[in-house]
Design a protein around this motif. Structure first.
Motif, PDB file in Angstrom:
ATOM      1  N   VAL A 204       6.036  -6.455  -4.913  1.00 42.45           N
ATOM      2  CA  VAL A 204       5.256  -5.272  -5.303  1.00 42.45           C
ATOM      3  C   VAL A 204       4.109  -5.669  -6.230  1.00 42.45           C
ATOM      4  CG1 VAL A 204       5.346  -3.021  -6.440  1.00 42.45           C
ATOM      5  CG2 VAL A 204       7.252  -3.762  -5.000  1.00 42.45           C
ATOM      6  N   ILE A 205       4.367  -6.582  -7.173  1.00 40.84           N
ATOM      7  CA  ILE A 205       3.321  -7.034  -8.098  1.00 40.84           C
ATOM      8  C   ILE A 205       2.210  -7.758  -7.340  1.00 40.84           C
ATOM      9  CG2 ILE A 205       2.828  -8.571 -10.034  1.00 40.84           C
ATOM     10  CD1 ILE A 205       4.276  -6.083 -10.895  1.00 40.84           C
ATOM     11  N   PHE A 206       2.587  -8.567  -6.364  1.00 40.31           N
ATOM     12  CA  PHE A 206       1.581  -9.244  -5.536  1.00 40.31           C
ATOM     13  C   PHE A 206       0.749  -8.216  -4.768  1.00 40.31           C
ATOM     14  CE2 PHE A 206       0.321 -11.362  -1.529  1.00 40.31           C
ATOM     15  CZ  PHE A 206      -0.442 -12.390  -2.050  1.00 40.31           C
ATOM     16  N   TRP A 207       1.390  -7.205  -4.217  1.00 45.49           N
ATOM     17  CA  TRP A 207       0.698  -6.120  -3.516  1.00 45.49           C
ATOM     18  C   TRP A 207      -0.232  -5.375  -4.466  1.00 45.49           C
ATOM     19  CZ3 TRP A 207      -1.162  -4.092   0.607  1.00 45.49           C
ATOM     20  CH2 TRP A 207      -1.261  -2.715   0.804  1.00 45.49           C
ATOM     21  N   GLU A 208       0.213  -5.196  -5.706  1.00 43.89           N
ATOM     22  CA  GLU A 208      -0.633  -4.566  -6.724  1.00 43.89           C
ATOM     23  C   GLU A 208      -1.918  -5.361  -6.927  1.00 43.89           C
ATOM     24  OE1 GLU A 208      -1.006  -4.419 -11.511  1.00 43.89           O
ATOM     25  OE2 GLU A 208       0.860  -5.132 -10.605  1.00 43.89           O
ATOM     26  N   GLY A 209      -1.783  -6.683  -7.032  1.00 45.28           N
ATOM     27  CA  GLY A 209      -2.961  -7.522  -7.203  1.00 45.28           C
ATOM     28  C   GLY A 209      -3.894  -7.466  -6.012  1.00 45.28           C
ATOM     29  N   LEU A 210      -3.340  -7.442  -4.805  1.00 46.36           N
ATOM     30  CA  LEU A 210      -4.162  -7.321  -3.604  1.00 46.36           C
ATOM     31  C   LEU A 210      -4.970  -6.028  -3.617  1.00 46.36           C
ATOM     32  CD1 LEU A 210      -1.774  -8.537  -0.745  1.00 46.36           C
ATOM     33  CD2 LEU A 210      -3.742  -9.760  -1.688  1.00 46.36           C
ATOM     34  N   LEU A 211      -4.322  -4.913  -3.949  1.00 46.33           N
ATOM     35  CA  LEU A 211      -5.015  -3.619  -3.953  1.00 46.33           C
ATOM     36  C   LEU A 211      -6.120  -3.593  -5.001  1.00 46.33           C
ATOM     37  CD1 LEU A 211      -2.002  -1.153  -3.558  1.00 46.33           C
ATOM     38  CD2 LEU A 211      -3.717  -1.737  -1.832  1.00 46.33           C
ATOM     39  N   GLY A 212      -5.829  -4.084  -6.203  1.00 46.88           N
ATOM     40  CA  GLY A 212      -6.839  -4.073  -7.259  1.00 46.88           C
ATOM     41  C   GLY A 212      -8.056  -4.903  -6.896  1.00 46.88           C
ATOM     42  N   GLY A 213      -7.829  -6.099  -6.374  1.00 44.29           N
ATOM     43  CA  GLY A 213      -8.948  -6.953  -5.982  1.00 44.29           C
ATOM     44  C   GLY A 213      -9.748  -6.376  -4.833  1.00 44.29           C
ATOM     45  N   LEU A 214      -9.062  -5.736  -3.875  1.00 53.43           N
ATOM     46  CA  LEU A 214      -9.760  -5.130  -2.738  1.00 53.43           C
ATOM     47  C   LEU A 214     -10.713  -4.037  -3.190  1.00 53.43           C
ATOM     48  CD1 LEU A 214      -7.038  -4.771   0.054  1.00 53.43           C
ATOM     49  CD2 LEU A 214      -9.090  -6.197   0.130  1.00 53.43           C
ATOM     50  N   VAL A 215     -10.258  -3.163  -4.077  1.00 57.32           N
ATOM     51  CA  VAL A 215     -11.122  -2.070  -4.528  1.00 57.32           C
ATOM     52  C   VAL A 215     -12.308  -2.618  -5.306  1.00 57.32           C
ATOM     53  CG1 VAL A 215     -11.260   0.017  -5.939  1.00 57.32           C
ATOM     54  CG2 VAL A 215      -9.241  -0.401  -4.531  1.00 57.32           C
TER      55      VAL A 215
END
Length: 466
Positions: free
Chosen positions: A394-405
């Motif tokens: 979930v934390i890795f997914w969080e980082g992916l979403l933040g960087g994408l935006v």
């Protein structure tokens, strides 16, 4: 045994042929994706992103060593972000009068002095106060804020690959900063002071990147529409007809969007025209109208994603603890840096993704990030995730979403905002991430306290063992 025929030989070698064909196809695709990229521009902007953000990460990594265990670490976060936020809020309306070369010199000076002040201030174990350390952090934060809005605005002159390189560099800053600090102070045994003093050298890389690596002729010959870059970047002596032809190609490419993948037009942003002879007040009011047009399509989703992810990082993740025998850790203090490293890995990957993958609907990942915040907060309260490895995911997914935006916000501005408004728009929108971190900094401190109290009242005391 019957002799082998040609078909048997073909079957024997076909897997190798197939794999070679696949590798060739991948190489061709990569060459196509990066066709037209200037290596000097990409290297310069990658280093801009890395150096401009790495000191911010190093200071956050050193928070405990700087202020001690009795002072909330959120103090360092706020000192590291509020000056940057103020700079991004105010500077876009006047910084255009300062040449980029002068800006870089100022940013390097502020960063170096700030890190020296932090490093040379007496530590809390020697009876030193935190005021001088915070003063140094403020100087470094001013540099980081001015640097971000300036370098993001500078991408307007150098095309989409500069933006992709900047985003990748900012993503790498998290891994490099946190990793280098931990390696130096924990593994190699270097003192905190020596580590911070060594980091004061890093801003010099920014100056070298701008004055040596970057083809600066683009800034000297650039028109307001950005049409002079091809010749300036390549160093070619193009005649006027060739330059006009290549300029038209640039315009057609920009209409298609970053790397030719955008299908969005500038239908969510209305251009604001400013007369060159207008008074300062008229220009200021026009820029406010520009800012209003940027808020809902670009600034709000970036603001939301940063609020959500920094509340997770500062307020929730310190309470995402499990019995040690079920984890790869030997003590509870190891959870937080592990979460941070995994988060930074996701950010780096997603901020490097625009040459291959684009997100045009910015609100979707922002709302998914808010769901992450809700989900992890509920787990902190009710303990329903069975093991730490699912939290890692979930934390890795969080980082992916933040960087994408983050990176796609600026890519969408490059695609959808008219040229005459683009440089201001890119710089002004950077205020959203700092505003989000500021808001999250104030929210995360009581958030963590309340979650820890809830866990204690329900028989889980891990948060007190950190």
């Amino acid at each position: 045994m019957p002799p082998r025929g040609p078909s048997d030989d073909a079957r024997m070698f076909s897997p190798n042929v197939s794999s070679m064909s696949t590798r060739t196809s991948i190489c061709d695709r990569l060459r196509g994706v990066f066709h037209g990229a200037d290596p000097r521009v990409c290297v310069a902007f990658w280093l801009f992103g890395l150096v401009n953000n790495v000191l911010y990460v190093i200071l956050l990594s050193a928070a405990l060593d700087l202020v001690g265990p009795d002072v909330p670490k959120g103090v360092v976060l706020l000192a590291d972000i509020i000056p940057s936020f103020g700079t991004k809020l105010i500077a876009p309306y006047f910084i255009h009068v300062v040449p980029y070369s002068m800006r870089v010199i100022i940013f390097v000076f502020l960063s170096v002095v700030g890190m020296l002040v932090v490093a040379m201030s007496p530590s809390y174990t020697d009876g030193g106060t935190i005021s001088s350390k915070l003063a140094g952090i403020v100087l470094a934060s001013l540099s980081a804020g001015g640097g971000e809005l300036s370098f993001v605005g500078l991408t307007h002159f150098y095309g989409p690959f500069s933006l992709a390189a900047w985003g990748s560099g900012t993503g790498a800053a998290g891994l490099v900063g946190a990793g280098a600090y931990a390696l130096a102070t924990s593994t190699m045994g270097v003192s905190v002071r020596a580590t911070l003093l060594a980091s004061a050298i890093l801003p010099a890389i920014m100056a070298l990147s701008f004055f040596v690596v970057l083809p600066r002729a683009a800034l000297q010959t650039h028109s307001s529409t950005g049409d002079g870059y091809i010749a300036a970047a390549r160093g070619d002596e193009l005649d006027e007809d060739e330059l006009n032809d290549e300029s038209h190609e640039i315009e057609r490419g920009e209409e298609e969007g970053l790397l030719g993948v955008s299908d969005h037009l500038a239908d969510t942003y209305k251009p604001v025209h400013i007369n060159e002879s207008s008074s300062w007040w008229a220009r200021f009011r026009a820029n406010l109208r520009r800012l209003k047009g940027l808020f809902f399509p670009f600034m709000l989703p970036l603001l939301l994603v940063y609020i959500a992810e920094y509340v997770i990082n500062q307020g929730v993740s310190p309470t995402l603890l499990f019995p040690l025998y079920t984890t790869p850790f030997e003590n509870f203090r190891a959870f937080y840096p592990a979460y941070n490293a995994i988060y930074q890995a996701g950010v780096f990957i997603s901020r490097s993704s625009t040459p291959f993958f684009r997100v045009h609907h910015l609100y979707l990942p922002s709302f998914l990030q808010i769901l992450n915040l809700v989900f992890l907060t509920l787990h902190s309260m009710f303990n329903f995730i069975p093991n730490v490895y699912l939290v890692f995911a979930v934390i890795f997914w969080e980082g992916l979403l933040g960087g994408l935006v983050y990176v796609n916000t600026f890519a969408e501005i490059s695609d959808r905002v008219p040229k005459e408004d683009r440089e201001f728009s890119l710089g002004a929108t950077t205020v959203s991430d700092s505003a989000g971190i500021c808001i999250a900094g104030f929210l995360s401190m009581p958030w963590e306290v309340l979650l820890c109290r809830w866990q204690l009242s329900h028989g889980r005391d891990y948060c007190r063992q950190v």
